[in-house]
Enzyme design. Sequence first.
Site, PDB file in Angstrom:
ATOM      1  N   ASN A  38      -4.768  -0.811   8.678  1.00 19.75           N
ATOM      2  CA  ASN A  38      -3.442  -0.240   8.929  1.00 19.75           C
ATOM      3  C   ASN A  38      -3.366   0.293  10.358  1.00 19.75           C
ATOM      4  O   ASN A  38      -3.921   1.352  10.662  1.00 19.75           O
ATOM      5  CB  ASN A  38      -3.210   0.895   7.913  1.00 19.75           C
ATOM      6  N   CYS A  69       0.817   3.152  10.650  1.00 14.29           N
ATOM      7  CA  CYS A  69       1.386   4.336   9.986  1.00 14.29           C
ATOM      8  C   CYS A  69       2.117   5.181  11.025  1.00 14.29           C
ATOM      9  O   CYS A  69       1.514   5.609  12.013  1.00 14.29           O
ATOM     10  CB  CYS A  69       0.295   5.164   9.311  1.00 14.29           C
ATOM     11  N   GLY A 103      11.621  -4.011   1.449  1.00  7.77           N
ATOM     12  CA  GLY A 103      12.842  -4.021   0.639  1.00  7.77           C
ATOM     13  C   GLY A 103      12.926  -5.070  -0.445  1.00  7.77           C
ATOM     14  O   GLY A 103      14.020  -5.363  -0.929  1.00  7.77           O
ATOM     15  N   SER A 149       6.940  10.745   4.890  1.00  7.20           N
ATOM     16  CA  SER A 149       5.974  11.194   5.911  1.00  7.20           C
ATOM     17  C   SER A 149       4.749  11.727   5.160  1.00  7.20           C
ATOM     18  O   SER A 149       4.349  12.873   5.361  1.00  7.20           O
ATOM     19  CB  SER A 149       6.572  12.263   6.825  1.00  7.20           C
ATOM     20  N   LYS A 209      -2.165  -4.877   9.455  1.00  3.86           N
ATOM     21  CA  LYS A 209      -0.798  -4.487   9.066  1.00  3.86           C
ATOM     22  C   LYS A 209      -0.026  -3.979  10.271  1.00  3.86           C
ATOM     23  O   LYS A 209      -0.426  -3.005  10.917  1.00  3.86           O
ATOM     24  CB  LYS A 209      -0.841  -3.423   7.965  1.00  3.86           C
ATOM     25  N   SER A 221       0.821  -1.209   0.000  1.00  6.20           N
ATOM     26  CA  SER A 221       0.000   0.000   0.000  1.00  6.20           C
ATOM     27  C   SER A 221       0.860   1.266   0.000  1.00  6.20           C
ATOM     28  O   SER A 221       1.867   1.365   0.705  1.00  6.20           O
ATOM     29  CB  SER A 221      -0.894   0.002   1.244  1.00  6.20           C
TER      30      SER A 221
HETATM   31  C1  SIN Z   1       1.791   7.543   4.908  1.00  7.83           C
HETATM   32  O1  SIN Z   1       0.892   7.828   4.111  1.00  7.83           O
HETATM   33  O2  SIN Z   1       2.212   8.351   5.746  1.00  7.83           O
HETATM   34  C2  SIN Z   1       2.406   6.176   4.889  1.00  7.83           C
HETATM   35  C3  SIN Z   1       1.417   5.135   5.241  1.00  7.83           C
HETATM   36  C4  SIN Z   1       1.908   4.158   6.250  1.00  7.83           C
HETATM   37  O3  SIN Z   1       3.092   4.140   6.596  1.00  7.83           O
HETATM   38  O4  SIN Z   1       1.101   3.361   6.732  1.00  7.83           O
END
Ligand code: SIN
Length: 302
Positions: A125, A128, A242, A70, A163, A21
Amino acid sequence: MLDFSVNLAGVTLKNPIVTASGTFANGREISEYYDLSELGAVCVKAITLEPKQGNRPPRIAETASGILNSVGLQNGGLEFFMRNELPNLRRYDTKIIANISGSTIEENCEIAKRLGDSVDLVELNISCPNVKHGGAAFGSDAAVAREITLRVKEQCKVPLIVKLSPNVTDITAIAHAAREGGADALSLINTLLGMKIDVHTRRPVLANNTGGLSGPAIKPVAVRMVWQVARTVGLPVIGMGGVRSGEDAAEFLLAGASAVAVGTANLVTPTAALDVKRGLARYLEERGIRSAAEIIGAVKAY
Ligand code: SIN
């Protein structure tokens, strides 16, 4: 003939390669490079209930063997996704994973409810590192991880993947909590919290000061965590961190992942996920391995 299919929480993926994602948006740009039907699944950019601008720029910085981001969950919101992006993705013969990233438990429940069975799997998620509310705050406390999983699972019509964040003392404790909450599968790892400072200006390079590190630099950490989680938690795992080659993907499968996500490499080479898929097929065929599932968890650990 190689049987490339894998089972992820009851959903058959035609091959183990999925997208991570946030590195693939909703597939439109990369579909100009290859047919998305080549992939086992597409996991879309984070979805929140309302549109989100994300964090102030700069929000991407290169590092040795990786990037810091970020982004802050920028996306067009649930309605936009369902109306504009999902119908386009549905034209492809691949499974769709919706990454949901609400800032409260209630928001995540509402998104899961409204998605219904319009996608094949939901990825919650809780990892993040770039937002003040939700994200890693859900995923760094086992009791909270269990609670949010439980509540979202109640609304989910399709299998639920949770996640996980690597920025915790013991990722297996959070994985167990997600399983207790009813998760059907886990995905790991999200990014490692990092920071880069411009020594000339003495300012952090990212406007958010810190960001999540991804790319080849984090692969050994990710493989270690996938191995620890897969052997103790008893849920299917999507491994990521990675991955750039078929052999990288094989490494995650051997560690116990049932599927492997390609992330940052998509930003370097648009065909990365396809290249990884072909490389993995070559790795298996050259060794006379008839099915991808055969090597899942097959590491000969000491
Ligand atoms: C982000 O949009 O800041 C990254 C998403 C994530 O790390 O889950």
